[in-house]
Design an enzyme around this catalytic site. Sequence first.
Site, mmCIF file in Angstrom:
data_model
loop_
_atom_site.group_PDB
_atom_site.id
_atom_site.type_symbol
_atom_site.label_atom_id
_atom_site.label_comp_id
_atom_site.label_asym_id
_atom_site.label_seq_id
_atom_site.Cartn_x
_atom_site.Cartn_y
_atom_site.Cartn_z
ATOM 1 N N ALA A 213 7.430 0.526 2.923
ATOM 2 C CA ALA A 213 7.787 -0.790 2.763
ATOM 3 C C ALA A 213 6.732 -1.813 3.189
ATOM 4 O O ALA A 213 5.861 -1.630 3.868
ATOM 5 C CB ALA A 213 8.985 -1.011 3.574
ATOM 6 N N GLY B 113 8.861 4.304 3.284
ATOM 7 C CA GLY B 113 9.701 3.908 2.008
ATOM 8 C C GLY B 113 9.343 4.635 0.839
ATOM 9 O O GLY B 113 9.876 4.866 0.023
ATOM 10 N N GLU C 16 10.676 8.018 0.802
ATOM 11 C CA GLU C 16 12.102 7.655 0.684
ATOM 12 C C GLU C 16 12.272 7.455 -0.719
ATOM 13 O O GLU C 16 13.280 8.129 -1.345
ATOM 14 C CB GLU C 16 12.793 6.703 1.390
ATOM 15 C CG GLU C 16 12.646 7.083 3.066
ATOM 16 C CD GLU C 16 12.914 6.005 4.067
ATOM 17 O OE1 GLU C 16 12.248 4.799 4.001
ATOM 18 O OE2 GLU C 16 14.071 6.141 4.792
ATOM 19 N N GLU D 104 7.452 5.470 10.448
ATOM 20 C CA GLU D 104 8.107 4.390 11.013
ATOM 21 C C GLU D 104 8.141 4.024 12.571
ATOM 22 O O GLU D 104 8.130 3.119 12.869
ATOM 23 C CB GLU D 104 9.418 4.283 10.453
ATOM 24 C CG GLU D 104 9.736 4.029 9.024
ATOM 25 C CD GLU D 104 9.694 5.401 8.016
ATOM 26 O OE1 GLU D 104 9.166 6.416 8.476
ATOM 27 O OE2 GLU D 104 9.925 5.227 6.841
HETATM 28 N N1 T1G Z 1 2.613 -2.948 4.423
HETATM 29 C C1 T1G Z 1 1.991 -3.961 4.175
HETATM 30 N N2 T1G Z 1 0.429 -4.017 4.306
HETATM 31 C C2 T1G Z 1 0.024 -2.633 4.558
HETATM 32 C C3 T1G Z 1 0.894 -1.729 4.599
HETATM 33 C C4 T1G Z 1 2.275 -1.813 4.775
HETATM 34 N N3 T1G Z 1 3.167 -0.854 4.624
HETATM 35 N N4 T1G Z 1 0.082 -0.449 4.488
HETATM 36 C C5 T1G Z 1 -1.319 -1.133 4.794
HETATM 37 N N5 T1G Z 1 -1.293 -2.454 4.389
HETATM 38 C C6 T1G Z 1 -2.235 -3.134 4.425
HETATM 39 C C7 T1G Z 1 -3.337 -3.418 5.488
HETATM 40 O O1 T1G Z 1 -2.896 -4.175 6.552
HETATM 41 C C8 T1G Z 1 -4.661 -3.766 4.950
HETATM 42 O O2 T1G Z 1 -4.544 -4.881 4.621
HETATM 43 C C9 T1G Z 1 -4.541 -2.804 3.665
HETATM 44 O O3 T1G Z 1 -3.198 -2.725 3.277
HETATM 45 C C10 T1G Z 1 -5.341 -1.492 3.749
HETATM 46 O O4 T1G Z 1 -4.886 -0.839 4.822
HETATM 47 C C11 T1G Z 1 11.841 1.280 4.320
HETATM 48 C C12 T1G Z 1 11.075 0.715 6.964
HETATM 49 C C13 T1G Z 1 -1.497 3.600 4.012
HETATM 50 C C14 T1G Z 1 -2.896 5.321 5.596
HETATM 51 O O5 T1G Z 1 3.556 2.598 8.174
HETATM 52 O O6 T1G Z 1 -0.699 3.804 7.431
HETATM 53 O O7 T1G Z 1 8.359 2.091 5.116
HETATM 54 O O8 T1G Z 1 -6.503 -5.730 6.093
HETATM 55 O O9 T1G Z 1 -6.842 -0.780 6.177
HETATM 56 O O10 T1G Z 1 -7.257 2.900 6.208
HETATM 57 O O11 T1G Z 1 12.064 3.342 5.923
HETATM 58 O O12 T1G Z 1 -2.635 1.636 5.416
HETATM 59 O O13 T1G Z 1 -6.810 -5.228 3.834
HETATM 60 O O14 T1G Z 1 -5.694 -7.240 4.585
HETATM 61 O O15 T1G Z 1 -4.955 0.527 6.934
HETATM 62 O O16 T1G Z 1 -6.986 3.022 3.596
HETATM 63 C C15 T1G Z 1 5.884 2.695 6.725
HETATM 64 C C16 T1G Z 1 1.212 1.892 7.026
HETATM 65 C C17 T1G Z 1 6.177 1.561 6.436
HETATM 66 C C18 T1G Z 1 1.956 3.148 6.723
HETATM 67 C C19 T1G Z 1 -4.134 3.523 4.217
HETATM 68 N N6 T1G Z 1 4.443 2.673 6.196
HETATM 69 N N7 T1G Z 1 0.077 1.727 6.210
HETATM 70 O O17 T1G Z 1 -5.069 3.476 5.349
HETATM 71 O O18 T1G Z 1 -6.213 1.255 4.595
HETATM 72 S S1 T1G Z 1 7.800 0.991 7.144
HETATM 73 C C20 T1G Z 1 3.414 2.807 6.895
HETATM 74 C C21 T1G Z 1 -1.099 2.770 6.731
HETATM 75 C C22 T1G Z 1 8.940 1.644 6.076
HETATM 76 C C23 T1G Z 1 10.990 2.428 5.382
HETATM 77 C C24 T1G Z 1 10.198 1.837 6.317
HETATM 78 C C25 T1G Z 1 -2.416 2.888 6.085
HETATM 79 C C26 T1G Z 1 -2.936 3.963 4.961
HETATM 80 P P1 T1G Z 1 -6.017 -5.926 4.841
HETATM 81 P P2 T1G Z 1 -5.763 -0.022 5.785
HETATM 82 P P3 T1G Z 1 -6.360 2.844 4.997
#
Ligand code: T1G
Length: 710
Positions: A62, A108, A111, A131
């Site tokens: 998400a 998500g 999911e 999460e």
């Molecule tokens: N939402 C918004 N922005 C995100 C994002 C996310 N989920 N993931 C990454 N970004 C942005 C990040 O801030 C950066 O921005 C750019 O993308 C590149 O990221 C409903 C509630 C996928 C392993 O926790 O672990 O789903 O600095 O530098 O090193 O149940 O990003 O370029 O402006 O990290 O290649 C669950 C979080 C959310 C995954 C890639 N998902 N992301 O790593 O790139 S909660 C996560 C990561 C959810 C559901 C629940 C990593 C990555 P900018 P990066 P990377």
Amino acid sequence: MALVNYAVTDRVAVITIDNPPVNALSPAVWDGIDQAVQRAVADREADAIVLIGAGSTFIAGADIKVFDTLKTKADSFARSAGTHALLRRMEDATRPLVAAIHGNALGGGLEVAQACHFRVATKDAKVGQPEVLLGIIPGAGGTQRLPRLAGAKMALEMATDGKPVPAPKAHAAGIIDQVVDGDLLAGAIVFAKAKAARGEIRKSREIPIPPDAAAAALAAADAVRASLRKTARGLRAPFAAVDAIEAGLRHGFDKGSERERELFAECVVSTESKALRHLFFAEREVAKVPDIPKDTPTREIKRAAVVGAGTMGGGIAMTYANAGIPVLLKDVDQAALDRGLATIRANYGVTMSKGKMTEEQVEKTMGLITPTTSYDGFDRVDIVVEAVFENMELKKATFAELGKVTRADCILASNSSTLDIDEFAKASGRPAQVVGHHFFSPANVMKLLEIVRGRETSKEVIATSLKLAKKLGKVGVVVGNCFGFVANRMLAYYMREAYLLLEEGASVEQIDRVLTEFGMPVGPFGMQDIAGIDVGARIRQYLASIGQSRAEGPQSAVPDRLFAMGRYGQKTGAGWYKYDAPGSRNRTPDPLIDQLAREEAAKRGVTRREVRDEEIIERITTALANEGARVLEDGYATRAGDIDVIYAYGFGFPRHTGGPMFYAETVGLDTVLARVKAYRARFGDYWQPAPLIERLVAEGRGLYGEPALA
Ligand code: T1G
């Protein structure tokens, strides 16, 4: 390009999510998927459906930014009903619906894939429910579908540790139905067509959990809770994830889903989640330095050298070797080198014993470290990291040498923890190439790298340092060149309060206990016994020699008395605690400390008293925040979030508080200001409110550029 694209290929509807950079699920993407699936179900040209991500990944989760719009539990609970209904509509598709996963399917994203009937993935894809790392739980059915796909035990593990699972392991667990070699889309289309030919659809929510498996899972849930009580101290989300999974095991999918929505709503508005989401973005923001454009030229670091094979120098050499960069390791004589290499080998031995490296990998990595007692080969390296004794004259002499023996474009970095980079720059004769690379002990483990910008450090050297930090697996934070830079400048205030509280009547054990209960990995005194009381003592001596001191206010004489006694900490078998033997970690309180504290208190006319635990936390965190605000004001850190990242990665400041500045914001800057003023009245004028805090409180604003946290 739309966020979600639709096309039919070979009688398969292909839905492509295109929301760079990670295909995060914004509300528009959720709606796009919903509409596209319903379109495919009604499309006479399509017998099956494939859902795939454009770019480098499937859906990484998400859009985390969206959670800031969820202001109340009720609001979150209401809005999640829509998401759950959308996923059920997907799952009720009358055509086989296949998720084609490459890169990451996280949160998500996984999911959504679980609400598909089947999932195929490339071999190097990863899936996960991270999460809890954001202080929340899977909020789109993951706590209910994952146990049905992978079994409750695996679901409990994934939902509480948040770690990604490689596709082959996910395939073995039943999360992935096929690992696709070659082109993912082509493989997914073939897979989907085969399912259509057999009219095969499988709704994850309808996969039964056999009663005996459910009973075993409920027992596993209790075991996970017991283990979390040790590993997730102070956290709520991991326990909530267990509760949600357990609800589904006991009461079925629908009740379990409702319980998941309740628990998600509770977590998403919590300070724990706001703090962890803050750090998620803060640790990405640090790479953005206002006057260093993203396209600033950088140099490739192919060869390195480290001067000084002590604890830090050895750890730094390991860091480079671990990143595959050949590195010369120089010390003054063979004996010093042998000691250094023995420590390195012992460190790798520990890694190997934990199964994290094979013997072959250790030999290969150690083969990248070339010990030397001369500067031979320094004319071919791209960077040198100076890691000699923390003595100004020695460091200046080293930089003078380095200026002669290295190429003109070789970066000259210092691992100094506090001393003036500009002095080294002057001595080197090449100030534009000089920068601080302050690693944290143990350098091969701790992720923080303070990149200290000297007056003349070139933008290219800064940009190269930021890129190199990532390659070394570090979080590089650019800081200014004040005494102690940011980490240790603020730490001086943390330690001042710890020492004064000790003289006022608190004990070493009480202060360390209170700080570890707060979430620090180790208390101030335990930390000093590890780092060495002599390190701080020598810095104080140096400062005294140039008429400076680390922090305003009374300086306790107790640490210097321990230094004079040769009590440096673990390495000498005694420091703030007594140890079984030099180098041992088994410690016991030493009544001597209390005696020294009483003597020094008497000299300062301090009346000893009982100190409450709360006061210890308040004094120390207030001192940190107040000095952090002055660091910001003086321009030595770019943003408050940078300071939070420095403390989270440099000292293990508890992530679920968001870091010292975010913690101050959640306490309330007005409260912090009031405490500083109260301490000034009670202890003396050395407690000066940081002007930035006074201004922000007066304006009702916060440290992060927007109105104070609601
Ligand atoms: N939402 C918004 N922005 C995100 C994002 C996310 N989920 N993931 C990454 N970004 C942005 C990040 O801030 C950066 O921005 C750019 O993308 C590149 O990221 C409903 C509630 C996928 C392993 O926790 O672990 O789903 O600095 O530098 O090193 O149940 O990003 O370029 O402006 O990290 O290649 C669950 C979080 C959310 C995954 C890639 N998902 N992301 O790593 O790139 S909660 C996560 C990561 C959810 C559901 C629940 C990593 C990555 P900018 P990066 P990377």
